[in-house]
Design a protein around this motif. Structure first.
Motif, PDB file in Angstrom:
ATOM      1  N   TYR A  15      78.450  -9.535  17.189  1.00 37.53           N
ATOM      2  CA  TYR A  15      77.107  -9.890  16.731  1.00 37.53           C
ATOM      3  C   TYR A  15      76.722 -11.316  17.091  1.00 37.53           C
ATOM      4  O   TYR A  15      77.499 -12.255  16.951  1.00 37.53           O
ATOM      5  CB  TYR A  15      76.999  -9.718  15.212  1.00 37.53           C
ATOM      6  CG  TYR A  15      75.626 -10.055  14.689  1.00 37.53           C
ATOM      7  CD1 TYR A  15      74.594  -9.141  14.779  1.00 37.53           C
ATOM      8  CD2 TYR A  15      75.366 -11.301  14.149  1.00 37.53           C
ATOM      9  CE1 TYR A  15      73.328  -9.445  14.330  1.00 37.53           C
ATOM     10  CE2 TYR A  15      74.096 -11.624  13.691  1.00 37.53           C
ATOM     11  CZ  TYR A  15      73.083 -10.687  13.779  1.00 37.53           C
ATOM     12  OH  TYR A  15      71.829 -11.007  13.333  1.00 37.53           O
ATOM     13  N   GLU A  17      72.650 -13.553  17.436  1.00 36.14           N
ATOM     14  CA  GLU A  17      71.208 -13.415  17.234  1.00 36.14           C
ATOM     15  C   GLU A  17      70.436 -13.545  18.544  1.00 36.14           C
ATOM     16  O   GLU A  17      69.255 -13.852  18.544  1.00 36.14           O
ATOM     17  CB  GLU A  17      70.741 -14.425  16.191  1.00 36.14           C
ATOM     18  CG  GLU A  17      71.353 -14.126  14.833  1.00 36.14           C
ATOM     19  CD  GLU A  17      70.999 -15.148  13.774  1.00 36.14           C
ATOM     20  OE1 GLU A  17      70.542 -16.253  14.119  1.00 36.14           O
ATOM     21  OE2 GLU A  17      71.191 -14.825  12.591  1.00 36.14           O
ATOM     22  N   THR A  18      71.121 -13.263  19.649  1.00 42.18           N
ATOM     23  CA  THR A  18      70.513 -13.354  20.973  1.00 42.18           C
ATOM     24  C   THR A  18      69.358 -12.367  21.114  1.00 42.18           C
ATOM     25  O   THR A  18      68.320 -12.696  21.686  1.00 42.18           O
ATOM     26  CB  THR A  18      71.564 -13.060  22.060  1.00 42.18           C
ATOM     27  OG1 THR A  18      72.698 -13.886  21.817  1.00 42.18           O
ATOM     28  CG2 THR A  18      71.030 -13.315  23.440  1.00 42.18           C
ATOM     29  N   ILE A  19      69.562 -11.148  20.625  1.00 43.14           N
ATOM     30  CA  ILE A  19      68.500 -10.133  20.637  1.00 43.14           C
ATOM     31  C   ILE A  19      68.422  -9.503  19.256  1.00 43.14           C
ATOM     32  O   ILE A  19      69.377  -9.548  18.486  1.00 43.14           O
ATOM     33  CB  ILE A  19      68.751  -9.029  21.703  1.00 43.14           C
ATOM     34  CG1 ILE A  19      70.033  -8.254  21.399  1.00 43.14           C
ATOM     35  CG2 ILE A  19      68.795  -9.613  23.101  1.00 43.14           C
ATOM     36  CD1 ILE A  19      70.228  -7.025  22.247  1.00 43.14           C
ATOM     37  N   ASP A  20      67.280  -8.925  18.946  1.00 47.63           N
ATOM     38  CA  ASP A  20      67.088  -8.232  17.680  1.00 47.63           C
ATOM     39  C   ASP A  20      67.683  -6.829  17.824  1.00 47.63           C
ATOM     40  O   ASP A  20      67.080  -5.956  18.445  1.00 47.63           O
ATOM     41  CB  ASP A  20      65.601  -8.165  17.344  1.00 47.63           C
ATOM     42  CG  ASP A  20      65.327  -7.396  16.063  1.00 47.63           C
ATOM     43  OD1 ASP A  20      66.284  -7.101  15.312  1.00 47.63           O
ATOM     44  OD2 ASP A  20      64.142  -7.094  15.818  1.00 47.63           O
ATOM     45  N   LEU A  21      68.890  -6.651  17.290  1.00 47.18           N
ATOM     46  CA  LEU A  21      69.573  -5.361  17.440  1.00 47.18           C
ATOM     47  C   LEU A  21      68.802  -4.215  16.799  1.00 47.18           C
ATOM     48  O   LEU A  21      68.904  -3.074  17.244  1.00 47.18           O
ATOM     49  CB  LEU A  21      70.983  -5.447  16.871  1.00 47.18           C
ATOM     50  CG  LEU A  21      71.931  -6.385  17.615  1.00 47.18           C
ATOM     51  CD1 LEU A  21      73.263  -6.485  16.885  1.00 47.18           C
ATOM     52  CD2 LEU A  21      72.139  -5.916  19.038  1.00 47.18           C
ATOM     53  N   ALA A  22      68.008  -4.491  15.779  1.00 48.52           N
ATOM     54  CA  ALA A  22      67.226  -3.431  15.135  1.00 48.52           C
ATOM     55  C   ALA A  22      66.196  -2.839  16.096  1.00 48.52           C
ATOM     56  O   ALA A  22      65.758  -1.700  15.909  1.00 48.52           O
ATOM     57  CB  ALA A  22      66.543  -3.968  13.886  1.00 48.52           C
ATOM     58  N   SER A  23      65.842  -3.570  17.137  1.00 46.77           N
ATOM     59  CA  SER A  23      64.889  -3.027  18.112  1.00 46.77           C
ATOM     60  C   SER A  23      65.507  -1.913  18.945  1.00 46.77           C
ATOM     61  O   SER A  23      64.800  -1.119  19.557  1.00 46.77           O
ATOM     62  CB  SER A  23      64.367  -4.144  19.030  1.00 46.77           C
ATOM     63  OG  SER A  23      65.405  -4.633  19.860  1.00 46.77           O
ATOM     64  N   VAL A  27      71.205  -0.197  12.786  1.00 47.84           N
ATOM     65  CA  VAL A  27      72.247  -1.210  12.922  1.00 47.84           C
ATOM     66  C   VAL A  27      73.221  -1.109  11.760  1.00 47.84           C
ATOM     67  O   VAL A  27      72.821  -1.007  10.604  1.00 47.84           O
ATOM     68  CB  VAL A  27      71.636  -2.632  12.954  1.00 47.84           C
ATOM     69  CG1 VAL A  27      72.721  -3.681  13.032  1.00 47.84           C
ATOM     70  CG2 VAL A  27      70.670  -2.768  14.116  1.00 47.84           C
TER      71      VAL A  27
END
Length: 82
Positions: A15, A17-23, A27
């Motif tokens: 993990y 915070e580079t990309i929004d994994l929820a997108s 998750v």
């Protein structure tokens, strides 16, 4: 952020915070390790949550975090093929 796409369609990553994994979709986040000092001050990275070793001692927390990340990428995210 490196990601491993499994045959069942799930995606595994360390993990950040580079990309929004929820997108990407649903998750589920779980702890891969604990980075903490011992009572005498040195830092350790305990990778027991993913079946790994306890790394250290390290004089600085940042060194323990770097070792943790390297171990997770090498042995958990992209384990050696037998």
């Amino acid at each position: 952020m490196q990601r491993l796409i499994c045959p069942d369609g799930t995606i595994r990553c360390v993990y950040a915070e580079t990309i929004d994994l929820a997108s990407i979709g649903h998750v589920s986040i779980s702890r891969g390790s604990h980075v903490e000092p011992d009572p005498d001050g040195p830092w350790f990275a305990d990778l027991a949550p993913v079946g790994g070793p306890r790394l250290g001692p390290f004089a600085r927390r940042s060194d323990a975090l770097n070792a943790e990340s390297e171990w997770l990428h090498t042995h958990w995210l992209f384990p050696p093929l037998d």
